[in-house]
Design an enzyme around this catalytic site. Structure first.
Site, mmCIF file in Angstrom:
data_model
loop_
_atom_site.group_PDB
_atom_site.id
_atom_site.type_symbol
_atom_site.label_atom_id
_atom_site.label_comp_id
_atom_site.label_asym_id
_atom_site.label_seq_id
_atom_site.Cartn_x
_atom_site.Cartn_y
_atom_site.Cartn_z
ATOM 1 N N SER A 49 0.830 -1.200 0.000
ATOM 2 C CA SER A 49 0.000 0.000 0.000
ATOM 3 C C SER A 49 0.872 1.261 0.000
ATOM 4 C CB SER A 49 -0.949 -0.048 1.203
ATOM 5 O OG SER A 49 -1.947 0.942 1.110
ATOM 6 N N ASP A 79 -9.950 -2.982 -5.639
ATOM 7 C CA ASP A 79 -9.066 -2.103 -4.866
ATOM 8 C C ASP A 79 -9.016 -0.756 -5.566
ATOM 9 O OD1 ASP A 79 -7.034 -0.843 -3.487
ATOM 10 O OD2 ASP A 79 -5.449 -2.215 -4.118
ATOM 11 N N HIS A 96 -8.044 -4.733 -1.178
ATOM 12 C CA HIS A 96 -6.936 -3.992 -0.580
ATOM 13 C C HIS A 96 -6.771 -4.353 0.893
ATOM 14 C CE1 HIS A 96 -4.040 -0.670 -0.638
ATOM 15 N NE2 HIS A 96 -4.394 -0.487 0.631
#
Length: 401
Positions: A189, A341, A371
């Protein structure tokens, strides 16, 4: 007593509402995902309410909850684990115990959390780094850069640079028995964004004698130039990471100004002088056809914010917006993306941009992916998807590092 009962009842109603919110049909363990998603959304809403009434800032409330799952540096039969500092930045080292005559590879891992939350101490990431050290027989360095908003951009980025610069010294590599030709930087991320930005610096800066062999980016967020891509619109409400929360955290990376997230939600946040970046993140050019669907490309609107944020032109914030000359020298790259995501398209476009300049890229795309799944690899919030992502990441490291 009545007030507490009312709050409890409202919380239950919210959870029930979120649990029955539709999720993509192909997601594995759908009811588990529904419950987790409902818990995350309810928590985020409570945090937002507390912030609006002046009791607690959203990021502070979320940080308290995240810290409940932090671990101590506990060694096991395979790996020695210790907390120390590199250039005064906290790191957690994972050192394999098995004897080895040759030098080991190394992995520098940067955690996600929107530049605002998280740590290498988070149980699932501690497990991930521990598994990586044992399976790959590699020295793993978990990095804890200082976090926004207390330490805004570029502090977290510069902290990672300081750690990598320290670790790449011949003396330090020799101390830990690391092969200078087998070093990877990785992250998930926002940690993937930091890893990508630092990799661009290291590979292009002659000051760094030792270079990276590889970078591994797990569902990375790679740009803030255009936040109305197909993946942002299709996955606006998650699961797990909503567009609104992602923008809120991203803005806290460099300002508390409430006008910026409002402008960013409308894709009207970029300053004058930024149009040259649009072609570098143009999804109509770099996104695979199957993900364009019926979406129509429109450029971000410039010059709407006063004051404007020239910092948004900085490629350290948006590695995807780096020019081709900065990308050409990048190392062997692994990118994992998830269909469901909001950050999906950043990773998909980075794959093509790197391939276009001759960088060797391995790409895993999870058609049922969401995600943040790596954060759910330990009881009681365990997802099979997180384990599959972990296995793909570690297998790639084994084969390529």
């Amino acid at each position: 007593m009545g007030y507490k009962a009312l709050c409890f009842g409202l919380t239950c109603i919210l959870c029930a509402f979120y649990i029955f919110t539709p999720i993509p049909e192909n997601i594995e363990e759908p009811w588990k995902v529904r419950i987790m998603d409902a818990a995350i959304k309810t928590t985020s809403l409570v945090a937002t309410i507390l912030e609006k009434i002046g009791l607690k800032r959203l990021e502070d409330f979320l940080a308290i909850l995240v810290k409940l799952d932090y671990t101590q540096p506990i060694s096991d039969e395979n790996v020695t684990v210790m907390d120390t500092t590199f250039s005064d930045i906290p790191v957690r080292l994972y050192l394999p115990k098995r004897k080895r005559e040759s030098q080991r590879p190394a992995v520098i891992f940067i955690h996600g959390g929107g530049f605002v939350l998280g740590s290498y101490k988070h149980t699932p990431l501690d497990l991930l780094n521990r598994w990586t050290a044992n399976k790959v027989d590699a020295v793993v360095v978990g990095v804890d850069p200082r976090l926004a908003p207390e330490y805004p951009f570029p502090v977290p980025y510069e902290d990672v640079v300081s750690v990598v610069k320290y670790f790449l010294h011949d003396k330090i590599l020799a101390k830990y028995g690391v092969d200078p030709n087998r070093i990877c930087i990785s992250g998930d991320s926002s940690g993937g964004a930091l890893a990508a930005g630092v990799a661009q610096l290291i590979q292009n800066d002659p000051e760094f004698k030792n270079k990276l062999k590889a970078q591994a980016l797990i569902y990375p967020g790679l740009q803030l130039v255009d936040v109305s891509m197909p993946s942002h619109l299709e996955n606006e409400h998650g699961p797990f990471l909503s567009r609104k929360l992602a923008i809120k955290l991203a803005c806290l990376y460099f300002t508390r100004d409430k006008a910026l997230p409002q402008a960013m939600m409308k894709n009207q946040h970029m300053p004058y002088g930024s149009m040259h970046l649009f072609k570098l993140v143009n999804w109509s050019t770099f996104l695979p056809e199957k993900y364009k669907k019926n979406h129509v490309y429109t450029e971000p609107i410039i010059g709407k914010l006063n004051p404007s944020y020239s910092i948004l032109l900085d490629s350290r914030l948006s590695p995807l917006a780096a020019n081709d000359s900065q990308l050409r020298n990048l190392p062997l790259t692994y990118i994992l993306t998830c269909k469901h995501d909001i950050l999906r398209d950043d990773g998909l476009m980075y794959v093509l941009r790197l391939q276009n300049v001759g960088v060797k890229v391995s790409h895993d795309h999870m058609e049922d992916g969401i995600h943040g799944a790596l954060s759910f690899m330990a009881a009681p919030v365990y997802l099979k998807l997180g384990i599959r992502i972990k296995d793909k990441y570690i297998n790639w490291l084994e084969e390529n590092l």
